[in-house]
Design a protein around this motif. Structure first.
Motif, mmCIF file in Angstrom:
data_model
loop_
_atom_site.group_PDB
_atom_site.id
_atom_site.type_symbol
_atom_site.label_atom_id
_atom_site.label_comp_id
_atom_site.label_asym_id
_atom_site.label_seq_id
_atom_site.Cartn_x
_atom_site.Cartn_y
_atom_site.Cartn_z
ATOM 1 N N ALA A 34 35.444 40.445 30.096
ATOM 2 C CA ALA A 34 35.397 39.366 31.089
ATOM 3 C C ALA A 34 35.658 39.909 32.491
ATOM 4 C CB ALA A 34 36.420 38.283 30.740
ATOM 5 N N ARG A 35 35.099 39.239 33.481
ATOM 6 C CA ARG A 35 35.316 39.608 34.879
ATOM 7 C C ARG A 35 36.496 38.855 35.474
ATOM 8 N NH1 ARG A 35 33.382 44.153 35.942
ATOM 9 N NH2 ARG A 35 33.111 43.666 38.165
ATOM 10 N N ALA A 36 36.874 37.727 34.857
ATOM 11 C CA ALA A 36 38.016 36.939 35.329
ATOM 12 C C ALA A 36 38.517 36.079 34.175
ATOM 13 C CB ALA A 36 37.618 36.063 36.517
ATOM 14 N N ASN A 37 39.791 35.744 34.231
ATOM 15 C CA ASN A 37 40.405 34.885 33.219
ATOM 16 C C ASN A 37 40.981 33.641 33.873
ATOM 17 O OD1 ASN A 37 39.957 36.404 30.892
ATOM 18 N ND2 ASN A 37 41.805 37.628 31.175
ATOM 19 N N MET A 38 40.929 32.541 33.154
ATOM 20 C CA MET A 38 41.636 31.339 33.573
ATOM 21 C C MET A 38 42.652 30.985 32.499
ATOM 22 S SD MET A 38 40.426 27.405 34.056
ATOM 23 C CE MET A 38 41.709 26.142 34.139
ATOM 24 N N VAL A 39 43.884 30.776 32.917
ATOM 25 C CA VAL A 39 44.961 30.412 32.000
ATOM 26 C C VAL A 39 45.194 28.912 32.108
ATOM 27 C CG1 VAL A 39 47.388 30.732 31.398
ATOM 28 C CG2 VAL A 39 46.043 32.669 32.240
ATOM 29 N N ALA A 49 47.267 37.083 29.504
ATOM 30 C CA ALA A 49 46.537 37.255 30.761
ATOM 31 C C ALA A 49 47.102 38.421 31.573
ATOM 32 C CB ALA A 49 46.599 35.959 31.566
ATOM 33 N N ARG A 50 48.417 38.543 31.593
ATOM 34 C CA ARG A 50 49.044 39.639 32.341
ATOM 35 C C ARG A 50 48.708 40.992 31.724
ATOM 36 N NH1 ARG A 50 54.818 36.520 32.860
ATOM 37 N NH2 ARG A 50 54.379 35.368 34.802
ATOM 38 N N GLY A 57 42.342 45.407 34.194
ATOM 39 C CA GLY A 57 42.137 45.044 35.594
ATOM 40 C C GLY A 57 41.469 43.700 35.780
ATOM 41 N N ILE A 58 41.599 42.805 34.803
ATOM 42 C CA ILE A 58 40.959 41.483 34.880
ATOM 43 C C ILE A 58 41.901 40.520 35.595
ATOM 44 C CG2 ILE A 58 39.927 39.596 33.574
ATOM 45 C CD1 ILE A 58 39.548 41.566 31.243
ATOM 46 N N PRO A 59 41.530 39.998 36.755
ATOM 47 C CA PRO A 59 42.395 39.048 37.450
ATOM 48 C C PRO A 59 42.416 37.708 36.723
ATOM 49 C CG PRO A 59 40.296 39.189 38.570
ATOM 50 C CD PRO A 59 40.264 40.232 37.484
#
Length: 252
Positions: A34-39, A49-50, A57-59
């Motif tokens: 994934a390029r980004a995660n949503m919690v 997520a952390r 390195g996924i924000p």
């Protein structure tokens, strides 16, 4: 999240993995791409997520799809993270255009209910991310949350409650059934939003109740979900049944 995914797909954002209680192995195994995660729930997923941020390195962004404003803000933040990871800048323009159209449609659908719900008082007895995210949705239609449960809520969740309701916000870890019954019987709230285990306290007090836990029969996420939440609140609070059940029995 089936109500939200079409919005993301419209923006050209692909959902790579949904790490939920019934997630599939394939999705979990490929989630690191994934390029980004949503919690959505800090209690359950913030550590994951952390770790994905540290390892790959996924924000990540912690947000909510409850309520119109929170849904719009979440879409903006997802787009922002993706742009930082290489997505074209025009993604934000498309996001704002989508938000403008969807908000207008949702508010138009909600307008007929606002005067019927404005000023109504809510006791929110749930927990986790819903301890604060549902508050924003209720306030958007003019309702007042008299208190919220913070069971299974993180310190961050509690801080968000204070940001929304103020430093004097009433937060409960648990309310004994006897005290909950007293609050409802004394008219401190016009409706209770909770899970199925406490519905009978509200019904015994002859107060409307709406299920907002995982087992609920209606989906309340996203713009369409907010419209459905408002519709269900109106059906519960303004049902003519309550005048009947509160009326003294003939033999009294």
């Amino acid at each position: 999240f089936w109500q939200v995914e079409p919005l993301l797909e419209t923006l050209g954002i692909r959902i790579l993995a949904r790490i939920t209680g019934d997630a599939r192995y394939r999705e979990i195994a490929t989630a690191h791409r994934a390029r980004a995660n949503m919690v959505v729930c800090s209690q359950a997923q913030i550590t994951l997520a952390r770790k994905m941020n540290e390892t790959y390195g996924i924000p990540f962004y912690e947000g909510s799809f409850y309520g119109i404003s929170d849904t719009s803000e979440t879409l903006r933040n997802i787009s922002r993270l993706l742009i930082e990871r290489g997505a074209p800048d025009e993604l934000m323009e498309r996001t704002e255009a989508l938000i403008f159209a969807e908000e207008a449609k949702a508010w138009n659908a909600i307008e007929q209910f606002r005067s019927r719900l404005a000023g109504k008082r809510v006791l929110l007895y749930t927990g986790g991310v819903k301890s604060w995210s549902v508050i924003s949705a209720l306030q958007e239609v003019g309702m007042t949350v008299i208190g919220t449960s913070v069971r299974k809520s993180t310190d961050g969740d509690k801080e968000r409650v204070k940001e929304i309701m103020g430093e004097e916000a009433k937060m409960f870890d648990a309310i004994p059934p006897k005290e909950m019954y007293r609050m409802l019987k004394d008219g401190e709230a016009d409706i209770m939003l909770s899970g199925g285990r406490t519905q009978f306290v509200a019904l015994k007090a002859k107060v409307p109740w709406l299920d907002v836990n995982q087992e609920r029969h209606h989906a309340y996420a996203g713009y369409d979900g907010m419209v459905e939440l408002v519709r269900q609140l109106d059906r519960e609070i303004n049902s003519p049944m309550w005048a009947e059940v509160r009326r003294p029995a003939p033999w009294e």
